[in-house]
Write an enzyme that holds these catalytic residues in place. Structure first.
Site, PDB file in Angstrom:
ATOM      1  N   LYS A   1       0.836  -1.208   0.000  1.00 18.80           N
ATOM      2  CA  LYS A   1       0.000   0.000   0.000  1.00 18.80           C
ATOM      3  C   LYS A   1       0.870   1.257   0.000  1.00 18.80           C
ATOM      4  O   LYS A   1       0.566   2.233  -0.685  1.00 18.80           O
ATOM      5  CB  LYS A   1      -0.935  -0.020   1.210  1.00 18.80           C
TER       6      LYS A   1
ATOM      7  N   GLN B   1      -5.433  -1.903   9.470  1.00 20.25           N
ATOM      8  CA  GLN B   1      -5.017  -3.182   8.897  1.00 20.25           C
ATOM      9  C   GLN B   1      -5.481  -4.344   9.775  1.00 20.25           C
ATOM     10  O   GLN B   1      -5.252  -4.356  10.975  1.00 20.25           O
ATOM     11  CB  GLN B   1      -3.478  -3.219   8.766  1.00 20.25           C
TER      12      GLN B   1
ATOM     13  N   ASP C   1     -11.654   2.084   3.366  1.00 19.72           N
ATOM     14  CA  ASP C   1     -11.802   0.631   3.243  1.00 19.72           C
ATOM     15  C   ASP C   1     -13.260   0.217   3.073  1.00 19.72           C
ATOM     16  O   ASP C   1     -13.556  -0.926   2.732  1.00 19.72           O
ATOM     17  CB  ASP C   1     -11.226  -0.065   4.489  1.00 19.72           C
TER      18      ASP C   1
END
Length: 287
Positions: A52, A96, A119
């Site tokens: 990322k 995460q 997300d």
């Protein structure tokens, strides 16, 4: 033999377009920024975070990491999220997963502002997706939909079977397919006669995390097969949930692993960060 859906190439094309868009935003004084929170020392998570970071650097998105001790309390994690919610320079917040077992990941997701939920995991984002509103779409489902669009695979009236009911892939992907006028079936560990469902699928999507689970005898002739899984075989090779060798001979389209859905997930995360930066700097936005 099936046509290979080259997610890696499509993701590259999308990143190039996003870089142009990011450069244009910077000329307007808008500098897109992503904050990534990682708790503990999970090796797989470190790889994902590194990928990322690399994508952000390629596009020109400012990237900021917060590595937290595995023993951090829920309150301290939520406090960090709240601080980032109120940091104007931060456009997107990514938590995460997985988190250590003592932390409630759903509670942490709820703490993220829907305006920075790149997300697409907050209740607000999921609710808007179900209602057909403008929102952030979870990156993996979004990437799969972009693949369908790029390869002109029309979902209207098609039987879509998704193996896997996770909040990250299965459930939001079902909503995305419904929005494309597909008839959707979600299968899972308690589904009876799984093969009966998969053999009827015009489009079969595997997202369960079991190496080479879907074999050729489970797939209808000419079906589109999307492999979301990333697993490591006994030989140490990265493989998907689909037995590529047997299914490729039957399917009309198939995604490879690696080089299929994975790169698209990161590309759509970058897309969501750019979207967040634009929305947060548009005073007339109703997002």
């Amino acid at each position: 033999m099936a046509t290979i859906i080259e997610g890696k190439n499509l993701a590259k094309k999308i990143r190039e377009e996003l870089k142009v868009e990011c450069d244009q935003l910077k000329k307007q004084g808008i500098y897109p920024k992503l904050a990534v929170i990682m708790v503990g020392d999970n090796p797989a998570s470190k790889v994902y975070v590194k990928n990322k970071s690399k994508a952000c650097n390629q596009i020109g998105i400012t990237y900021e990491e917060y590595f937290l001790e595995e023993t951090i309390t829920q309150q301290k994690l939520n406090d960090l999220i709240e601080r980032l919610n109120h940091t104007k320079e931060v456009n997107g917040i990514l938590l995460q997963s997985p988190l250590p077992s003592h932390l409630d990941i759903n509670q942490a997701f709820k703490a993220i502002s829907y305006r920075k939920d790149v997300d697409g995991f907050t209740p607000s984002s999921v609710g808007k997706l179900v209602m057909g509103g403008d929102t952030f779409i979870s990156c993996t489902p979004y990437g799969v939909i972009k693949m369908f669009e790029e390869y002109k695979i029309d979902l209207t009236g098609k039987n879509v079977v998704i193996i896997g009911r996770s909040n990250i892939v299965g459930k939001p992907l079902a909503q995305c397919c419904l929005a494309k006028n597909a008839t959707v079936t979600i299968c899972h560990s308690r589904t009876k006669d799984l093969q009966e469902h998969t053999k009827r699928a015009d489009i079969l999507i595997a997202a369960i995390g079991k190496a080479n689970f879907v074999t050729g005898h489970m797939v209808k002739e000419g079906a589109v097969v999307i492999d979301v899984g990333i697993n490591r075989s006994q030989e140490g090779k990265i493989v998907g949930d689909v037995d590529f060798e047997s299914v490729e001979k039957i399917a009309s389209y198939i995604t490879p692993v690696p080089g299929g859905v994975g790169p698209m997930t990161i590309a759509m995360l970058m897309n969501n960060v750019i979207k967040a930066a634009k929305e947060q700097n548009n005073k007339n936005s109703t997002f």
